[in-house]
Design a protein around this motif. Sequence first.
Motif, PDB file in Angstrom:
ATOM      1  N   ARG A  18       0.837  -1.212   0.000  1.00  0.00           N
ATOM      2  CA  ARG A  18       0.000   0.000   0.000  1.00  0.00           C
ATOM      3  C   ARG A  18       0.867   1.256   0.000  1.00  0.00           C
ATOM      4  NH1 ARG A  18      -5.152  -0.735   4.082  1.00  0.00           N
ATOM      5  NH2 ARG A  18      -5.926  -2.734   3.280  1.00  0.00           N
ATOM      6  N   VAL A  19       1.890   1.250   0.830  1.00  0.00           N
ATOM      7  CA  VAL A  19       2.776   2.413   0.906  1.00  0.00           C
ATOM      8  C   VAL A  19       3.514   2.607  -0.416  1.00  0.00           C
ATOM      9  CG1 VAL A  19       4.759   3.426   2.091  1.00  0.00           C
ATOM     10  CG2 VAL A  19       3.037   2.190   3.412  1.00  0.00           C
ATOM     11  N   SER A  20       3.929   1.502  -1.060  1.00  0.00           N
ATOM     12  CA  SER A  20       4.634   1.591  -2.344  1.00  0.00           C
ATOM     13  C   SER A  20       3.745   2.214  -3.418  1.00  0.00           C
ATOM     14  CB  SER A  20       5.095   0.195  -2.784  1.00  0.00           C
ATOM     15  OG  SER A  20       6.036  -0.344  -1.874  1.00  0.00           O
ATOM     16  N   VAL A  21       2.482   1.806  -3.461  1.00  0.00           N
ATOM     17  CA  VAL A  21       1.542   2.389  -4.430  1.00  0.00           C
ATOM     18  C   VAL A  21       1.392   3.889  -4.175  1.00  0.00           C
ATOM     19  CG1 VAL A  21      -0.875   2.445  -5.166  1.00  0.00           C
ATOM     20  CG2 VAL A  21       0.265   0.247  -4.813  1.00  0.00           C
ATOM     21  N   LEU A  59       6.778   8.961   2.725  1.00  0.00           N
ATOM     22  CA  LEU A  59       6.371   7.588   2.428  1.00  0.00           C
ATOM     23  C   LEU A  59       7.586   6.682   2.254  1.00  0.00           C
ATOM     24  CD1 LEU A  59       3.487   8.445  -0.033  1.00  0.00           C
ATOM     25  CD2 LEU A  59       3.201   6.998   1.984  1.00  0.00           C
ATOM     26  N   VAL A  60       8.621   7.195   1.584  1.00  0.00           N
ATOM     27  CA  VAL A  60       9.852   6.416   1.404  1.00  0.00           C
ATOM     28  C   VAL A  60      10.501   6.147   2.758  1.00  0.00           C
ATOM     29  CG1 VAL A  60      12.183   6.433   0.440  1.00  0.00           C
ATOM     30  CG2 VAL A  60      10.255   7.258  -0.936  1.00  0.00           C
ATOM     31  N   ILE A  61      10.601   7.206   3.577  1.00  0.00           N
ATOM     32  CA  ILE A  61      11.187   7.053   4.919  1.00  0.00           C
ATOM     33  C   ILE A  61      10.375   6.062   5.731  1.00  0.00           C
ATOM     34  CG2 ILE A  61      11.623   8.249   7.100  1.00  0.00           C
ATOM     35  CD1 ILE A  61      12.203  10.768   5.423  1.00  0.00           C
ATOM     36  N   ALA A  62       9.053   6.174   5.637  1.00  0.00           N
ATOM     37  CA  ALA A  62       8.180   5.287   6.411  1.00  0.00           C
ATOM     38  C   ALA A  62       8.334   3.837   5.976  1.00  0.00           C
ATOM     39  CB  ALA A  62       6.724   5.727   6.254  1.00  0.00           C
ATOM     40  N   LEU A  63       8.444   3.628   4.656  1.00  0.00           N
ATOM     41  CA  LEU A  63       8.592   2.261   4.145  1.00  0.00           C
ATOM     42  C   LEU A  63       9.900   1.639   4.621  1.00  0.00           C
ATOM     43  CD1 LEU A  63       7.452   0.021   2.345  1.00  0.00           C
ATOM     44  CD2 LEU A  63       8.639   1.087   0.407  1.00  0.00           C
ATOM     45  N   VAL A  64      10.986   2.420   4.549  1.00  0.00           N
ATOM     46  CA  VAL A  64      12.279   1.923   5.022  1.00  0.00           C
ATOM     47  C   VAL A  64      12.216   1.642   6.521  1.00  0.00           C
ATOM     48  CG1 VAL A  64      14.712   2.518   5.359  1.00  0.00           C
ATOM     49  CG2 VAL A  64      13.585   3.081   3.201  1.00  0.00           C
ATOM     50  N   VAL A 128      -6.733  16.735  -9.953  1.00  0.00           N
ATOM     51  CA  VAL A 128      -5.928  15.506 -10.008  1.00  0.00           C
ATOM     52  C   VAL A 128      -5.272  15.252  -8.657  1.00  0.00           C
ATOM     53  CG1 VAL A 128      -3.929  14.404 -11.090  1.00  0.00           C
ATOM     54  CG2 VAL A 128      -5.516  15.733 -12.485  1.00  0.00           C
ATOM     55  N   ALA A 129      -4.750  16.311  -8.041  1.00  0.00           N
ATOM     56  CA  ALA A 129      -4.106  16.178  -6.738  1.00  0.00           C
ATOM     57  C   ALA A 129      -5.080  15.665  -5.688  1.00  0.00           C
ATOM     58  CB  ALA A 129      -3.529  17.531  -6.295  1.00  0.00           C
ATOM     59  N   LEU A 130      -6.297  16.184  -5.725  1.00  0.00           N
ATOM     60  CA  LEU A 130      -7.303  15.755  -4.758  1.00  0.00           C
ATOM     61  C   LEU A 130      -7.590  14.258  -4.906  1.00  0.00           C
ATOM     62  CD1 LEU A 130      -9.274  16.531  -2.522  1.00  0.00           C
ATOM     63  CD2 LEU A 130     -10.944  17.140  -4.291  1.00  0.00           C
ATOM     64  N   ALA A 131      -7.633  13.776  -6.158  1.00  0.00           N
ATOM     65  CA  ALA A 131      -7.884  12.349  -6.391  1.00  0.00           C
ATOM     66  C   ALA A 131      -6.740  11.500  -5.835  1.00  0.00           C
ATOM     67  CB  ALA A 131      -8.052  12.096  -7.890  1.00  0.00           C
ATOM     68  N   VAL A 132      -5.487  11.931  -6.055  1.00  0.00           N
ATOM     69  CA  VAL A 132      -4.337  11.179  -5.546  1.00  0.00           C
ATOM     70  C   VAL A 132      -4.298  11.220  -4.026  1.00  0.00           C
ATOM     71  CG1 VAL A 132      -1.806  11.067  -5.492  1.00  0.00           C
ATOM     72  CG2 VAL A 132      -2.999  11.517  -7.645  1.00  0.00           C
ATOM     73  N   ASP A 133      -4.606  12.386  -3.444  1.00  0.00           N
ATOM     74  CA  ASP A 133      -4.641  12.503  -1.981  1.00  0.00           C
ATOM     75  C   ASP A 133      -5.674  11.556  -1.383  1.00  0.00           C
ATOM     76  OD1 ASP A 133      -2.729  14.477  -2.127  1.00  0.00           O
ATOM     77  OD2 ASP A 133      -4.199  16.100  -2.171  1.00  0.00           O
ATOM     78  N   ALA A 134      -6.836  11.472  -2.041  1.00  0.00           N
ATOM     79  CA  ALA A 134      -7.883  10.572  -1.556  1.00  0.00           C
ATOM     80  C   ALA A 134      -7.430   9.118  -1.644  1.00  0.00           C
ATOM     81  CB  ALA A 134      -9.166  10.776  -2.370  1.00  0.00           C
ATOM     82  N   LEU A 135      -6.722   8.765  -2.722  1.00  0.00           N
ATOM     83  CA  LEU A 135      -6.205   7.395  -2.876  1.00  0.00           C
ATOM     84  C   LEU A 135      -5.208   7.074  -1.775  1.00  0.00           C
ATOM     85  CD1 LEU A 135      -5.653   4.744  -4.446  1.00  0.00           C
ATOM     86  CD2 LEU A 135      -3.962   6.033  -5.784  1.00  0.00           C
ATOM     87  N   THR A 136      -4.272   7.989  -1.528  1.00  0.00           N
ATOM     88  CA  THR A 136      -3.243   7.749  -0.510  1.00  0.00           C
ATOM     89  C   THR A 136      -3.856   7.652   0.875  1.00  0.00           C
ATOM     90  OG1 THR A 136      -1.703   9.026  -1.865  1.00  0.00           O
ATOM     91  CG2 THR A 136      -1.027   8.557   0.384  1.00  0.00           C
ATOM     92  N   ALA A 137      -4.816   8.529   1.162  1.00  0.00           N
ATOM     93  CA  ALA A 137      -5.487   8.481   2.460  1.00  0.00           C
ATOM     94  C   ALA A 137      -6.220   7.157   2.646  1.00  0.00           C
ATOM     95  CB  ALA A 137      -6.454   9.655   2.598  1.00  0.00           C
ATOM     96  N   ALA A 138      -6.865   6.675   1.572  1.00  0.00           N
ATOM     97  CA  ALA A 138      -7.582   5.397   1.652  1.00  0.00           C
ATOM     98  C   ALA A 138      -6.617   4.240   1.903  1.00  0.00           C
ATOM     99  CB  ALA A 138      -8.368   5.162   0.363  1.00  0.00           C
ATOM    100  N   LEU A 139      -5.427   4.311   1.298  1.00  0.00           N
ATOM    101  CA  LEU A 139      -4.441   3.243   1.455  1.00  0.00           C
ATOM    102  C   LEU A 139      -3.898   3.181   2.880  1.00  0.00           C
ATOM    103  CD1 LEU A 139      -2.439   3.662  -1.883  1.00  0.00           C
ATOM    104  CD2 LEU A 139      -3.872   1.709  -1.250  1.00  0.00           C
ATOM    105  N   THR A 140      -3.805   4.338   3.536  1.00  0.00           N
ATOM    106  CA  THR A 140      -3.190   4.379   4.868  1.00  0.00           C
ATOM    107  C   THR A 140      -4.193   4.467   6.013  1.00  0.00           C
ATOM    108  OG1 THR A 140      -2.938   6.789   4.644  1.00  0.00           O
ATOM    109  CG2 THR A 140      -1.048   5.417   4.015  1.00  0.00           C
ATOM    110  N   TRP A 141      -5.497   4.610   5.702  1.00  0.00           N
ATOM    111  CA  TRP A 141      -6.498   4.827   6.749  1.00  0.00           C
ATOM    112  C   TRP A 141      -6.509   3.713   7.794  1.00  0.00           C
ATOM    113  CZ3 TRP A 141      -9.316   7.401   9.852  1.00  0.00           C
ATOM    114  CH2 TRP A 141     -10.421   6.840  10.459  1.00  0.00           C
TER     115      TRP A 141
END
Length: 308
Positions: A18-21, A59-64, A128-141
């Motif tokens: 999820r974090v990678s996506v 996200l990169v820092i968090a994944l590592v 477009v940014a709002l759509a990506v933000d919503a995707l990232t929030a959904a992945l990490t919720w």
Amino acid sequence: MLHSHGHAPVGAQAGDRRVSVAIWANATLTAAQIIGGILSGSLALIADALHNFSDMASLVIALVARKIARRPADARMTFGYGRAEVVAALINYTTLILLGLYLVYEGGTRLVDPPEVQGWTVVILGGVALAVDALTAALTWSMQTHSVNIRALFLHNLSDALASVAVIVGGLLILLHELAWVDPAITIGIALYILFLALTEIGSPIRTLMLGSPPDIDPAAVIDEVRAVDGVADLHQVHLWQMQEHAAALDCHVVVKAACWPRVETIRQEIKAKLETGFGIAHSSLEFEHEDRAHKDAALFGDGDGRH
């Protein structure tokens, strides 16, 4: 210490995916927003892009950090590597603060002399940014309630989503009313919100790294519980700290009454049971002192000097 709110923990590998996506989504968005901001002359769009870039780096820092935190304890790190995620959270909040201060400065400069901004580019890329933000929030919720590291990311995404909404509104105002000052004003608003989020959340990782007592455990209640155990005369030199994000630890000196000294092992077991069941403290190191040979005038907390 963060608590679950009814969400089952996501598996380690699934969480990493999820974090990678989210990393790839934010990287693509950042590039698009920077190009669009330069072409349109919108500082608010660039501000949002920088915020998204900080999210990608976070996200990169968090994944590592997630991968490091799963390493077992060894001779070098006898407590294990679990605090890697707390360190990552501190880095992420610190970058947010620096970013917020920079955007306040840039927004203030442009507020004095607002540049011409192309509203349609701002609106489209903001959407477009709002759509990506919503995707990232959904992945990490579902992950953020179990990790201070992921919570830092989730708050980044929340602030990003609000910033994207603000950018869209700003673009529409520029299109409809030609209000050039709206773009830098929105930039400052985004920056102040970023600062508010970061400053209110950064205390948690700092407290953990400073070996502070867990915020949801009352040290006085712990002490009273130990003192109430039959055979305990008193205790001192108490250290109660957050060993890892979800693991509290305690070490202290326990003074045992002279008549109860033969029962010291039973007393130890009773104290440990009370600590674990009453406060969730599974790691405790107890040093027992005979009442007649106990330290005198020792500090209740810390390593204050005492005399035998």
